[in-house]
Design an enzyme around this catalytic site. Sequence first.
Site, short mmCIF file in Angstrom:
data_model
loop_
_atom_site.label_atom_id
_atom_site.label_comp_id
_atom_site.label_asym_id
_atom_site.label_seq_id
_atom_site.Cartn_x
_atom_site.Cartn_y
_atom_site.Cartn_z
N LYS A 1 -3.26 19.77 15.71
CA LYS A 1 -3.76 18.42 16.79
C LYS A 1 -1.91 18.64 17.56
CE LYS A 1 -6.44 15.32 14.00
NZ LYS A 1 -7.54 14.76 14.96
N PHE B 1 -9.23 11.07 5.07
CA PHE B 1 -9.84 12.59 6.19
C PHE B 1 -9.28 13.27 6.42
CE2 PHE B 1 -11.00 13.81 10.59
CZ PHE B 1 -12.38 13.62 10.72
N ASP C 1 -1.23 16.63 4.09
CA ASP C 1 -2.19 16.57 5.49
C ASP C 1 -1.21 15.92 6.43
OD1 ASP C 1 -3.54 16.82 7.86
OD2 ASP C 1 -5.26 15.99 6.40
#
Length: 400
Positions: A255, A141, A226
């Site tokens: 984030k 994801f 990531d």
Amino acid sequence: MTATEDLIASAEAHSAHNYHPLPVVVASAQGAWMTDVEGRRYLDMLAGYSALNFGHGNPRLIEAATEQLGRVTLTSRAFHHDRFAEFCARLARLCGKEMVLPMNTGAEAVETAVKTARKWGYRVKGVPGGRARIVVAANNFHGRTTTIVSFSTDPEARADYGPYTPGFDIVPFGDLGALRDAVTEDTVAVLIEPVQGEAGVLVPPPGYLPGVRELTRERGVLFVADEIQSGLGRTGRTFACEHEDVVPDVYLLGKALGGGVVPVSAVVADADVLGVFRPGEHGSTFGGNPLACAVGLEVVAMLETGEFQQRATELGEHLHAELGLLAGSGKVVEVRGRGLWAGVDIDPSHGTGREISEKLMERGVLVKDTHGSTIRIAPPLVISKEDLDWGLDQLRAVLG
């Protein structure tokens, strides 16, 4: 009709149904706790998918944002501003790299990494034009743009968005043999999450990340990690790659970099990678804006102390020990994760992940389900041990 019901009905009537949130309407939050419009408090055990590592309304971050709000919030990259250079320098140093390319969201950072890897492949590695390929892992994801969903294996994320962007090869996560077979002369990068969050907090087998690092060096390929969800303290280290002493060529951050205040993301690498860009070849109106840099600088300063990484380590050990007891009781099938982050597979006889999440909500705890009977637990790193234990008590009560 209650205030909650009225607001949910309005949202359902006037917003696209691309999310299926739990039926709670948050009005305020502080630390690890949120309060709804009816005045009921909930323990946040999701932390905005790790965007809220430092908790809701962290005083240091709010102060940094407030001070910057009174000065200047946006200039665009058409001009320099006085927070940009320090933010880039401090973030690069935290990562042990030379350069930073700031963006806004995690998906933008991934898109930027794809463009970076391809441009590097053509200009540095010498891959013939139009042939660059990137190897990714199944069950990944990395975001929801059309390019990113082109290499997703999740039908829900991918269906009905074609035609899809070519240039990606998908291999099983954790399988070094498959990765080695997939890398060709046209491969420019291997893009993976050191821990797959959305897939259920999947930790790769020992030796996998070092193997990826060795293979990418051997074959002249960029290793792009990531760390948008796994990075910045969540696993007990600044970066999840550190658990196996691995340093990738490129870090993707987001984030928690925005402290739960503003969206901030970044691609961080050395000059031989990010130096491929020339003026006008990539950009973002809001990327690296003064407000984002002010908040991001405070996040970096907080991480430099090691305090939050230590909290994630200590509370994470406690979390996994307690969840391990549930697994031993047969109510939980499996527990995975690192630091203050866990994927918990509930025995399906107790309900789906959504049903468990709803039952926990009724008891004042907010989590998020994924893939059947799996729930994710990732509270803010500022949560107290007492509050964490209370949240786990509610899980025990729900499971009977």
